[in-house]
Design an enzyme around this catalytic site. Structure first.
Site, PDB file in Angstrom:
ATOM      1  CD  GLU A  70     -10.814 -25.655  15.053  1.00  0.00           C
ATOM      2  OE1 GLU A  70     -10.471 -24.777  15.756  1.00  0.00           O
ATOM      3  OE2 GLU A  70     -11.267 -26.734  15.348  1.00  0.00           O
ATOM      4  CG  HIS A  73     -16.112 -25.268  16.461  1.00  0.00           C
ATOM      5  ND1 HIS A  73     -17.281 -25.657  17.462  1.00  0.00           N
ATOM      6  CD2 HIS A  73     -15.026 -25.048  17.514  1.00  0.00           C
ATOM      7  CE1 HIS A  73     -17.278 -25.386  18.612  1.00  0.00           C
ATOM      8  NE2 HIS A  73     -15.733 -25.306  18.564  1.00  0.00           N
ATOM      9  CG  HIS A 136     -13.179 -25.150  23.993  1.00  0.00           C
ATOM     10  ND1 HIS A 136     -13.669 -23.831  24.181  1.00  0.00           N
ATOM     11  CD2 HIS A 136     -13.387 -25.436  22.837  1.00  0.00           C
ATOM     12  CE1 HIS A 136     -13.816 -23.308  23.048  1.00  0.00           C
ATOM     13  NE2 HIS A 136     -13.883 -24.289  22.145  1.00  0.00           N
ATOM     14  CG  HIS A 244     -16.958 -41.725  30.380  1.00  0.00           C
ATOM     15  ND1 HIS A 244     -17.842 -40.679  31.012  1.00  0.00           N
ATOM     16  CD2 HIS A 244     -17.654 -42.080  29.122  1.00  0.00           C
ATOM     17  CE1 HIS A 244     -18.684 -40.208  29.985  1.00  0.00           C
ATOM     18  NE2 HIS A 244     -18.611 -41.180  28.981  1.00  0.00           N
ATOM     19  CG  HIS A 305     -22.218 -40.230  24.054  1.00  0.00           C
ATOM     20  ND1 HIS A 305     -23.369 -40.991  24.845  1.00  0.00           N
ATOM     21  CD2 HIS A 305     -21.380 -40.362  24.839  1.00  0.00           C
ATOM     22  CE1 HIS A 305     -22.905 -41.524  25.862  1.00  0.00           C
ATOM     23  NE2 HIS A 305     -21.653 -41.129  26.134  1.00  0.00           N
TER      24      HIS A 305
END
Length: 327
Positions: A70, A73, A136, A244, A305
């Site tokens: 975290e 990032h 986000h 999806h 991906h």
């Protein structure tokens, strides 16, 4: 200016990849506070700091690996924000000196990245509320896209004379971008609700999936104190996953049709090269999506991906920008 923007594009892509990695390793709440981690700028490492952190957040004891995922990032996102502030300042300074330099777009990107920072905070403080998590993700893609458009404007790409055979195709590339963004949003919603493994068979889903289809429930936001690991029922998660996949089929067919039409009708070598690149990236993205199902969401494949989705969006923006510049 152009070099700064190019570096920021690379950094924005890295932030998107790190965000996906953080989400996929269930590290979204690796640090339960913001902007630091258990009240520190670095992840607590000494025994005393770890003990203090666990006392401050007894419901979420420190897991160092998740906390570092975290915080790394956040560090890269902060660096991107700082770089965008510099870009906005340089663009304003150049404009003041009378140089031909975009100002509105850098300012828009600055506003976007500030809002993106707020979304990052809300992701933590609202305990991974799916709407915020998806927003986000889309915010990251938006910042990347705007930076790429800024780079194209600064590059003054040499566009050859107009090709009347593809005059009407510019709007179809815009439609392709809209469809692709919608598909990215569906993927973000699926991931934010931990529905990526809700279907484990191809081509659609296993069993009597159509009998369990619950569209209204899939796109609802149930009330909960914490959304980590998801709060929707299996039927709702299965519906997210199926939607999806439906979106992937629609986007694939549309972009392939657009690519074939453009390739055979245009006389521009530049547009043909962009179309070939689009098909290659699209094929890679489909292969990664299938691999996620066949191999049960391997971390590296799932992360890529997200990265390839960002690359495909940039290719579509390049195609649209090129064709619109020609007319």
């Amino acid at each position: 200016m152009k070099k700064l923007v190019l570096v920021s594009i690379f950094l924005a892509l890295v932030v998107i990849i790190l965000g996906a990695y953080t989400r996929l390793t269930d590290a979204g709440l690796g640090c339960p506070d913001w902007p630091g981690c258990y009240g520190q700028l670095l992840v607590p490492q000494s025994d005393a700091l770890i003990e203090r952190a666990n006392q401050a957040f007894p419901d979420r004891p420190l897991e160092a690996e998740k906390a570092w995922n975290e915080m790394i990032h956040r560090y890269f996102a902060s660096a991107l924000g700082l770089l965008i502030i510099i870009i906005a300042a340089v663009s304003a300074l150049n404009k003041r000196k009378g140089k031909d330099c975009p100002v509105k777009l850098p300012f828009l990107i600055l506003v976007l990245v500030c809002f993106q920072g707020a979304l990052g905070m809300w992701t933590v403080t609202l305990n991974l509320l799916p709407v915020v998590v998806m927003a986000h993700l889309l915010g990251g893609f938006t910042v990347l896209s705007c930076l790429f458009v800024l780079y194209l404007r600064l590059s003054n790409v040499n566009i050859s004379r107009s090709d009347p055979n593809i005059k009407g195709f510019a709007k179809f590339s815009i439609i392709g971008i809209v469809l692709l963004v919608g598909q990215i949003a569906l993927g973000g919603w699926t991931s934010a609700n931990y529905a990526s493994l809700a279907c484990t068979e191809l081509p659609i889903c296993e069993g009597q999936w159509s009998a369990r289809f619950d569209l209204a429930g899939a796109f609802s936001v149930p009330a909960a104190d914490n959304y980590e690991y998801g709060v929707h029922s299996y039927a709702e998660r299965m519906t997210m996953h199926v939607m999806h996949r439906f979106g992937a089929i629609i986007v694939f067919l549309y972009l392939v049709g657009l690519a074939i039409s453009l390739f055979w009708k245009t006389s521009s070598g530049m547009i043909k090269r962009i179309v070939v690149l689009m098909v290659v990236v699209l094929s890679l993205q489909i292969a990664l999506g299938i691999s996620n199902v066949v191999y049960a969401l391997p971390l590296i494949v799932a992360t890529m991906h997200n990265a390839v989705a960002a690359c495909l969006l940039l290719v579509m923006i390049l195609l649209s920008y090129t064709m619109r510049r020609r007319f």
